[in-house]
Design a protein around this motif. Structure first.
Motif: not given
Lengths: 254, 249
Positions: A24-37
């Motif tokens: 829920s904290l990672m959903l903001s635009k800046r963090m969204a792509l980080v979790a996948g990689p």
């Protein structure tokens, strides 16, 4: 209920819940792509763990940290967008993995294997997930403010660097726990889908954060139960149930 | 005797100095800001006294927002920025593009500043919202409403100084008028000192005690009616000045 199920179920519920909450904290635009990689980054570590027969989370964790540090250093040095740097680092991780991981072990690296979790692995997973939840709860509001605006956070006297560091360690931890359950390919979904579904149906922060946690926990438990009945791998089922809940949430979107 | 005749003068000067010290809010001396190897602000000096409304005027890219952020201590700089000790500052940013990524109610947003529901209701009231507004979703607010929310947010914990960064676009005219009426009202009620970034000359004339014309360096500085001449405006805005001239001269 089989003994194995009584181990994988609590592990799944706690990891899934903590991942949803963090998501829920990672959903903001800046963090969204980080979790996948970051999930992909764990693959070399998982491969090592499988080859030398130790816990995949232990293998994954240092590689996530290494990946984050590399991305961070590249960012400072090059000022390239973090997405591009992450892509460079994570694809290298995947490439290295497939150079030396035997094909027969690829499946559990890619999609996880919670059905063979041991007693001690369960205990450690539950404790770590619980600890993660408590730390997250403590820094949650500050992290939301940092996500909205670092300027506002700084002018409130929040040490943005310190909080971001704690946050990254939490991400690395949840990714390391998540790969055990759903593998390197699917960890991102474990973090991103519950939060996305919760956002569709929430009008306030508390509903959103705890909604994401509950959706994460429910998807994991149903996925594991379904895997037990169907003898299909649990990882993909967990993610599919998450996706199914997301679809339902679209109907009820506020 | 020279010593008698000089003494009262010395005392007077001391009292004046003392009053000045008490009244000063901010002193900026030889400020230089460099970002990504570019000079954004060069050699800027000015002072703000208690109760002043200082507008910062300048074309796009002149460094106005950078100046506010530097004054808040958010950016590296050279030169002196001296705030009166223990002064509390409220900051109204231009916009918050990421805020809609997370579902927040108005109440949630104020909780991020550790404001209690009672306190939030009180402050919402003072910027003209009714009680039930606290339950609204931030994402559902109009740009004008959101700006008032940002002002209210900045006013939590009763700052003495308000730094206000006007959005370049997105706020409709009527919304803008309300905002400046509101700022004037808040200034009166709370004895605020204000630094405002604006593009609107009428706001500068109606509302401010001093204007800082900024385009990388200081172009003019003083009470608007004294320092804003057709020449100084042309120098500041270049061709754009025709528009302003038509409006005000």
């Amino acid at each position: 209920m089989g003994i194995q199920l009584s181990l994988s179920l609590p592990a799944g519920i706690f990891i899934g819940g903590a991942a949803g909450y963090l998501g829920s904290l990672m959903l903001s635009k800046r963090m969204a792509l980080v979790a996948g990689p970051l999930g992909h980054l764990t693959l070399p570590g998982i491969a090592l763990a499988l080859l030398y027969d130790f816990n995949v989370s232990l293998g994954a964790f240092p590689f996530v940290i290494l990946g984050i540090v590399l991305i961070w250093l590249f960012e400072i040095r090059t000022k390239l967008p973090i997405e591009a740097l992450t892509a460079i680092v994570f694809s290298s991780g995947v490439a290295i993995t497939f150079l030396f991981l035997p094909v027969e072990q690829a499946e559990s690296a890619l999609v996880g294997d919670i059905s063979r979790v041991t007693f001690w692995e369960t205990v450690v997973s539950v404790i770590v997930a619980l600890f993660l939840f408590l730390v997250l709860k403590k820094i949650y509001l500050e992290m939301v403010l940092i996500n909205i605006s670092e300027d506002l956070a700084k002018s409130e006297g929040i040490s943005v660097k310190k909080y971001n560091l704690v946050y990254l360690v939490l991400i690395a931890t949840i990714v390391a726990l998540g790969v055990k359950m759903v593998g390197g390919l699917l960890t991102a979904a474990l973090v991103a889908i519950p939060a996305s579904a919760a956002r569709n149906i929430s009008g306030k922060l508390a509903h959103y954060a705890f909604g994401a946690m509950i959706i994460g926990a429910i998807s994991s438990s149903f996925g594991i139960l379904l895997a037990e009945i169907s003898e299909l791998p649990a990882g993909p089922l967990i993610i599919l149930i998450n996706a199914f809940i997301f679809l339902i949430s679209i109907i009820f979107k506020r | 005797m020279p010593c008698w005749s000089y003494k009262p003068g010395v005392i007077n000067i001391n009292i004046q100095e003392k009053n000045k010290e008490k009244d000063f809010i901010l002193k900026v001396k030889n400020l230089n800001v460099r970002l990504d190897n570019q000079n954004i602000i060069e050699n800027l000096s000015f002072q703000v006294k208690r109760g002043d409304v200082v507008t910062i005027l300048g074309p796009n890219g002149a460094g106005k927002t950078v100046l506010l952020r530097t004054l808040l201590g958010l950016l590296p700089h050279e030169g002196e920025i001296e705030w009166n000790s223990n002064i509390k500052i409220g900051y109204v940013p231009q916009r918050l593009p990421f805020i809609k990524d997370i579902p927040l109610s108005v109440n949630d947003f104020f909780k991020l500043k550790k404001s209690s529901e009672k306190e939030t209701n009180k402050i919402l009231n003072s910027v003209g919202f009714r009680e039930n507004f606290i339950k609204k979703k931030i994402g559902d607010l109009s740009s004008g409403q959101f700006q008032r929310i940002l002002i209210a947010w900045a006013l939590i914990r009763n700052p003495e100084v308000l730094l206000f960064d006007e959005p370049t676009t997105g706020i409709d005219i009527s919304g803008e008028e309300t905002v400046y009426n509101l700022l004037a009202k808040l200034k009166q009620e709370r004895n605020l000192t204000m630094l405002l970034v604006t593009h609107d000359l009428s706001v500068v004339y109606k509302f401010s005690t001093d204007v800082i014309c900024l385009n990388k360096h200081l172009m003019c500085y003083g009470p608007p009616r004294e320092v804003l001449t057709p020449e100084s405006l042309r120098e500041l805005f270049g061709e754009e000045v025709k528009y302003y001239k038509h409006k005000h001269y």
